[in-house]
Enzyme design. Structure first.
Site, PDB file in Angstrom:
ATOM      1  N   ARG A 109      -9.281  58.654   7.215  1.00 57.17           N
ATOM      2  CA  ARG A 109      -7.618  57.909   6.284  1.00 57.17           C
ATOM      3  C   ARG A 109      -7.865  55.881   6.860  1.00 57.17           C
ATOM      4  NH1 ARG A 109      -9.511  60.045   2.996  1.00 57.17           N
ATOM      5  NH2 ARG A 109      -8.325  61.648   1.794  1.00 57.17           N
TER       6      ARG A 109
ATOM      7  N   HIS B 257     -15.102  53.315   1.866  1.00 56.11           N
ATOM      8  CA  HIS B 257     -14.640  54.785   1.394  1.00 56.11           C
ATOM      9  C   HIS B 257     -15.882  55.542   0.399  1.00 56.11           C
ATOM     10  CE1 HIS B 257     -10.900  57.415   1.281  1.00 56.11           C
ATOM     11  NE2 HIS B 257     -11.449  57.663   1.099  1.00 56.11           N
TER      12      HIS B 257
HETATM   13  C1  GLV Z   1     -11.575  61.359   0.559  1.00 55.81           C
HETATM   14  O1  GLV Z   1     -11.736  60.994   1.292  1.00 55.81           O
HETATM   15  C2  GLV Z   1     -11.802  63.082   0.768  1.00 55.81           C
HETATM   16  O2  GLV Z   1     -10.629  62.969   0.976  1.00 55.81           O
HETATM   17  O3  GLV Z   1     -12.706  63.752   0.436  1.00 55.81           O
END
Ligand code: GLV
Length: 317
Positions: free
Chosen positions: A232, A280
């Site tokens: 994160r 991401h």
């Molecule tokens: C992506 O960030 C997840 O939490 O799967």
């Protein structure tokens, strides 16, 4: 015979993902909807969420459980109006596998000098740099849950030395494990490539800062310390990472996550030569693979069974 509507409806409170693919994955199995018929809608039995709006899940008298579409659940727990029902995390090979591929790819690229070769190619330089084997390189994984332990297994098969750090004591085969604040410095002191797969909680927010990066092993077989964050963005301080790259504390970094996402166009991360940026995207959630597993769990809950992979709200993951 039970019909779809006997089982109630599943509310899909999903933003940032195209919701229609999730809706389709439920077709013919359970009735799913993108919007409840008002806040007290008694037909809502389950909710599936990714970054839902605050209040979007409150007030449903028959809601039995909330399912996270992603591996992380910080987006769910951030809602102060969250109803007091179990939150089910997704732990599924369709999410674990791409994450492991991403970690293996990035570890190998940093270890096998991908950046140097990309520069050499641009300048048409034919030069064979010295190269040390994986067995001389130590990868330290922060977060030894489903993703971290599987990453360790695959990296171990490639020959890397492995270290692992987690908040609470955990064991993983072939991994030298450390835990808690008291184990952190020793873990970092023997780590060449730091892989961050921690959940975002009150305790881990901002953990990856300059002081922590300073503690990594820089005199090592790859000529410096490397950071890979696929957890994160709010685990890290972007400015501290840039400072560490600029003063040699870090040799290179791979970042899939950032303090602010999408990464603002003005961020120096985009143009920094030592940062490998992905949006991401290390491991996306595939509705066609994940929904069948969620449906099985919903059926189990309907039969009154208890589930594994329930989030510990106090711990935050
Ligand atoms: C992506 O960030 C997840 O939490 O799967």
């Amino acid at each position: 015979m039970t019909t779809a509507s006997d089982k109630g409806r599943v509310l899909l409170a999903i933003s940032g993902y195209e919701p229609t693919a999730w809706l389709k994955a439920f077709a013919g199995r359970r009735e799913a909807t993108l919007a409840a018929d008002g806040p007290g809608d008694p037909s809502i039995r389950y909710a599936l969420t990714w970054r839902h709006q605050p209040d979007q899940l409150s007030g449903f008298p028959n809601l039995k459980a909330i399912f996270s579409v992603g591996a992380g659940v910080d987006h769910i727990l951030a809602d102060p109006t969250l109803p007091d029902v179990p939150i089910v995390r997704v732990i599924d090979p369709s999410l674990t596998q791409p994450m492991i591929e991403y970690i293996a790819w990035r570890v190998l690229d940093h270890h096998r000098q991908g950046l140097l070769y990309r520069i050499q190619k641009q300048k048409k330089i034919w030069h064979e740099p010295s190269q040390r084997p994986a067995s001389d390189v130590s990868v330290g994984i922060m977060g030894l849950g489903a993703l971290g332990t599987e990453a360790a297994r695959i990296l171990g098969a490639l020959g890397y030395q492995l270290r692992g750090w987690s908040r609470r004591a955990r064991k993983a085969p072939g991994v030298a494990t450390f835990h808690g604040r008291e184990g952190l410095d020793e873990f970092l002191a023997g780590t060449d490539i730091l892989v961050v797969l921690l959940p975002l909680t009150a305790e881990t927010a901002g953990l990856i800062d300059y002081a922590l990066l300073r503690k990594l092993r820089r005199r090592n077989a790859i000529g410096g310390a490397v950071l890979i964050n696929a957890g994160r963005g709010k685990l890290q301080k972007d400015a501290d990472i840039l400072r560490a790259l600029d003063d040699g504390t870090l040799k290179e970094a791979t970042l899939d996550v950032f303090e602010i996402e999408p990464l603002p166009k003005a961020s120096p991360m985009w143009t920094h030569p030592k940062v490998f940026v992905t949006p991401h995207s290390a491991a996306g959630s595939d509705p066609d693979r994940l929904v069948p597993a969620m449906l099985e769990q919903m059926d189990a809950l309907d039969r009154g069974e208890t589930l594994e992979n329930i989030v510990d709200r106090a711990a935050g993951y």
